[in-house]
Structures are given as structure tokens and as C-alpha cells.
Design a protein around this motif. Structure first.
Motif, PDB file in Angstrom:
ATOM      1  N   GLN A 199       0.786  -1.270  -0.194  1.00 25.80           N
ATOM      2  CA  GLN A 199       0.183   0.052  -0.058  1.00 25.80           C
ATOM      3  C   GLN A 199       0.908   1.170  -0.021  1.00 25.80           C
ATOM      4  OE1 GLN A 199      -2.485  -0.308   3.554  1.00 25.80           O
ATOM      5  NE2 GLN A 199      -3.435  -2.240   3.065  1.00 25.80           N
ATOM      6  N   ARG A 228       6.452  -3.481   0.795  1.00 30.43           N
ATOM      7  CA  ARG A 228       5.842  -4.738   1.198  1.00 30.43           C
ATOM      8  C   ARG A 228       6.645  -5.325   2.202  1.00 30.43           C
ATOM      9  NH1 ARG A 228       5.205  -8.384  -3.872  1.00 30.43           N
ATOM     10  NH2 ARG A 228       4.017  -9.635  -2.359  1.00 30.43           N
ATOM     11  N   GLU A 245       0.354   3.363  -6.219  1.00 37.99           N
ATOM     12  CA  GLU A 245      -0.454   3.963  -6.893  1.00 37.99           C
ATOM     13  C   GLU A 245       0.203   4.640  -7.957  1.00 37.99           C
ATOM     14  OE1 GLU A 245      -3.654   3.699  -6.332  1.00 37.99           O
ATOM     15  OE2 GLU A 245      -3.450   2.680  -4.572  1.00 37.99           O
TER      16      GLU A 245
END
Length: 475
Positions: free
Chosen positions: A46, A97, A51
Motif C-alpha cells: 500500500q 511490502r 498508486e
């Protein structure tokens, strides 16, 4: 000589510790060193880097996935996105991660992993420069470390034989040298032809050159097959030696002297030798299996396992029986009965201990003993294919040669037809038999030999490794 020669690399379970502000620096240092396999799965990443990478791939779909790369010093994901640096964003995603799996204690982050013991000192020095530390942890009794084979010498080129089958367990002896020697010998026996063997050596050398600088575009197409070059060269050399023993050079042309026997003239003798070769290879696999069972589970497992002393006793008893019948020696027959009976008793004891003491458990143990005994004979008989496919190779060479000879006396056209037939027939026989001999050698390796050497698979050592660069330049 090192006492652990032939064993996988010793592994240490470690904790990597860094103050929270230095977590990224520690992970960059670990990624550069490439000697740590983290314990536990990664989580879904995340954050801004994820993104940004998604937007880049949505707006300009890449021809292929970018190889992750890390920057020594962190940069804003938006900046890397503007420069189109998918590789840096992919590296940052992987780092994120991994960072998200860290356990936090106060102001510190902790990650646990495996490291080759020989690399501990170097890793500690590397982490110290990043403001982090490594602490060796005790290994839980039932936890098996990952396996890193340290095969040395030419045998290391045959590591794909082991990797294709599966990783040995951490306690096992490295089977790569045995696998390399047995595979090459079996292939050469089935592909025995001096001419075909030399062609295979030439092909192997061409594969070896496929990705060398200056090799040219014509070799580039073979680059994907380059790891096979040691198999081709070694197999070709052994096949050439067997060709001299068989008197085969592009078939029974008379070019090579027969130093031993012509396969088509002495098929029974060749079958007997094939069984003898199989017996020797099986004995070696039992020896490795017994050592591995001892190291994995202790003396009881080595004594009772079908791939340990019990199985070898049944196998040796069968050999003594055959020898006693051949020689008519009563003493050997008595010894065969005693050795085989001992092996069967040991097998039954091991299977019964696993199954329990109920009536159905005893019946199950008896069935497993019968299956193990039958498998010993079936495995040995399987090695007759060393002779069978050697005979087929010789027969194909003879068919091509006889066809060319029948055309040779038909004038210039007949000579041309004979030459074409010989060249095309030789090429077809070479390709077909090389494939068949390779497949059959691998089958014998995996089903007859490795089934005794291995008892369950281990986990291969896969360290976390990402290239690190000092700075980024726009692409």
C-alpha cells in the motif's frame, strides 16, 4: 578437508533490527547484500509508490514487467512517476511490502530471516553502516532451514537436475555429484556412437558460446538453451567412449574399432551389463539414502526405512540369490535368505511402528512390505532400458547405413541419393535418439535413484535481492 564437505550451507536464523527511521536504509542494505531469506509471507503493498506505478502502467502499458531497482536514498514517488521510472517504483513497492511485515518494538523494527552462517560477519558489517544490526537466534527444533547447495567443480553445472526434481532437505548430503555422474553415464550408454557423440559435443560447445560477446546474431537464438551445454558436452564425450566400445560411428560403418561388443551381435550380454550397472547405481543411492535418513531422523529411521538399511538388505539379498543360483553355491543361497529375511523383518518393524498395533495396521504393514520388496526388483529391471535403447540406437544407425548402401551402386544419381539418405537419416536418428536417451536417463534418475536419496523435499534458499543504484536518471 572441511568436515561438512558435501552438505548444504549451514544456515543461521537471525533477527534484523533497526531504529524505525533507519528501516528503509536497513532494507536497502539487505537487498544489496542478497544473503537474507525473510521468514513469513509478504503482504499486499500500500502507499504512494503502488498508486504511482499503477498509474504509469495504466497510461503507458509496458511491453514487459519492469525489473525492480532501489535507490540508495529515498525519493518522492511522484518524482519517479514523472520520469517514468517503473523500475524504481517497482523496487520501492517491494521494499514497502517487506517493511510492512516488520514487527515494531518501541522505536525499533524487527525482521526475522535465514542467512548462510558464512555470510553473517559480512552482513553484520553491511548493516552497521546502515545503522542496523543482526542478532543470531536459536533454531526451533522442528523447523527446517532452507537449503543452499554449495556444489563445487564441474558438478555444479548439473544443478538443474536437482532443481527440477526438488530441493534436498537441509540435513541431506548434496546429491548433485552423484546425479551428474549417473545421468551422464546412463545417457552415454544409451547413445553410444562415436560420430553422434562428437556431434553432440560440438553442439554443446556452440550452446556455450551462444551468449558470449562476439558470438553473433546466429548464436543469440540458442541463448535460452545455454544452460544445457554441460549436459551436451559431457553426454557427448561419454557417448563417444561407448561408441568406441560398441564399434559404432554413425552406425556400424567400420570407422571405429569394436573395443568391447557390438550391441546388435551381443544383446544378451549388453542386457546383463545394464542390470549390473543398475545394481551399482542403486547400491550408491541406498548408501546416500541411509546417510540422509540417519541425518534427518536418527538411527531408527536409517535402520527401518525402505531407502535405508532395511531396503538395502532386501536388495543385497536378491543379489546374493541371483549369484548363488548362477554359481550353484549353497552357502550364497543361505546367506541370501538370511539377509533378505533380516531386511523384510526390519521393513515390517518400521511400517508396523508407523501403522500401530491393530489387526488392520498389521495387514497394512504387510502390504507395504510386499510393495517395497516388489519395487526393489522392478527398479532393478528398469535399468534394462540402458541396453534396450542402446540397441535401438544401433539398429537405427544400421537401417540408415543399409539404405544408403543399397543406393550407392546406382551410378551418380544413386550416389547422390545415398548421400542424401545418409545425411537426413543420420540427422533424424541423432535428434530422436538424443531426445529419447535424455528422457530415459532422467526417468531412471528420478524414479529409481532419487526415490531412495530423497525422503520428502526441503525448501530452496531464495534470498531477497534487488539491485541498488546511487541515483536515478530519467529514461
Amino acid at each position: 578437508m572441511s568436515p561438512d564437505l558435501g552438505l548444504p550451507a549451514a544456515m543461521s536464523r537471525v533477527a534484523l533490527i533497526a531504529p524505525l527511521p533507519r528501516l528503509r536504509a536497513m532494507l536497502v542494505a539487505v537487498a544489496r547484500s542478497g544473503v537474507v531469506q525473510f521468514i513469513g509471507p509478504q503482504v499486499a503493498a500500500q502507499g504512494e509508490a503502488v498508486e504511482a506505478l499503477r498509474r504509469l502502467e495504466r497510461d503507458r502499458p509496458p511491453a514487459e514487467a519492469a525489473s525492480p531497482m532501489l535507490l540508495e536514498t529515498a525519493r518522492e514517488p511522484a518524482e519517479m512517476e514523472r520520469e517514468g521510472r517503473r523500475d524504481l517504483l517497482a523496487g520501492e513497492v517491494e521494499l514497502t511490502r517487506r517493511a510492512q511485515t516488520a514487527t515494531h518494538h518501541g522505536g525499533f523494527a524487527v525482521l526475522v530471516g535465514w542467512v548462510p552462517t558464512a555470510e553473517l560477519t559480512g552482513l553484520a558489517e553491511t548493516l552497521a553502516t546502515a545503522g542496523a544490526a543482526v542478532v543470531e537466534l536459536p533454531r526451533p527444533t522442528l523447523v527446517q532451514p532452507p537449503t543452499l547447495l554449495r556444489t563445487r567443480g564441474p558438478a555444479r553445472w548439473f544443478a538443474p537436475l536437482i532443481a527440477t526434481y526438488g530441493a534436498p532437505r537441509y540435513a541431506d548430503v548434496d546429491p548433485t555429484p552423484f546425479a551428474a555422474l549417473s545421468f551422464v553415464f546412463m545417457f552415454g550408454m544409451m547413445f553410444g556412437d562415436l560420430g553422434h557423440g562428437l556431434l553432440l559435443v560440438a553442439l554443446g560447445l556452440a550452446l556455450r558460446r551462444a551468449t558470449r560477446p562476439g558470438g553473433g546474431a546466429r548464436w543469440a537464438r540458442l541463448a535460452g538453451m545455454r544452460p544445457l551445454w554441460p549436459f551436451a558436452v559431457a553426454g557427448g564425450v561419454v557417448a563417444s567412449l561407448f561408441g568406441l566400445l560398441y564399434g559404432e560411428a554413425f552406425g556400424p560403418t567400420g570407422i571405429a574399432p569394436t573395443l568391447w561388443i557390438a550391441p546388435l551381435d551381443h544383446p544378451t550380454e549388453l542386457l546383463g551389463v545394464a542390470v549390473g550397472v543398475g545394481a551399482l547405481l542403486l547400491a550408491a543411492s541406498y548408501a546416500l539414502g541411509t546417510i540422509n535418513r540417519l541425518k534427518e531422523s536418527g538411527p531408527a529411521a536409517a535402520l527401518h526405512a525402505p531407502s535405508g538399511i532395511a531396503g538395502f538388505a532386501v536388495f543385497a539379498g536378491g543379489g546374493l540369490l541371483a549369484l548363488g543360483l548362477y554359481l550353484g553355491a549353497t552357502a550364497l543361497l543361505i546367506a541370501a535368505g538370511a539377509v533378505t529375511g533380516t531386511g523384510i523383518a526390519l521393513l515390517f518393524g518400521g511400517f508396523a511402528a508407523e501403522a500401530g498395533h491393530s489387526g488392520s495396521a498389521i495387514a497394512q504393514a504387510l502390504i507395504e512390505v510386499l510393495d517395497a520388496v516388489i519395487r526393489v526388483g522392478a527398479n532393478l529391471i528398469s535399468f534394462t532400458r540402458l541396453a534396450a535403447f542402446g540397441l535401438m540406437h544401433a539398429a537405427l544407425g544400421l537401417v540408415v547405413l543399409d539404405g544408403a548402401r543399397s543406393l550407392w551402386h546406382g551410378g551418380p544419381a544413386g550416389i547422390a541419393a545415398a548421400a542424401i539418405l545418409f545425411l537426413l537419416g543420420t540427422a533424424a536418428a541423432f535428434a530422436l535418439e538424443a531426445l529419447v536417451a535424455g528422457v530415459q536417463a532422467m526417468r531412471l534418475e528420478y524414479y529409481e535413484l532419487f526415490s531412495r536419496v530423497f525422503a520428502g523435499e526441503g525448501e530452496s534458499f531464495f534470498p531477497w535481492r534487488i539491485p541498488v543504484t546511487g541515483r536515478a536518471s530519467p529514461t
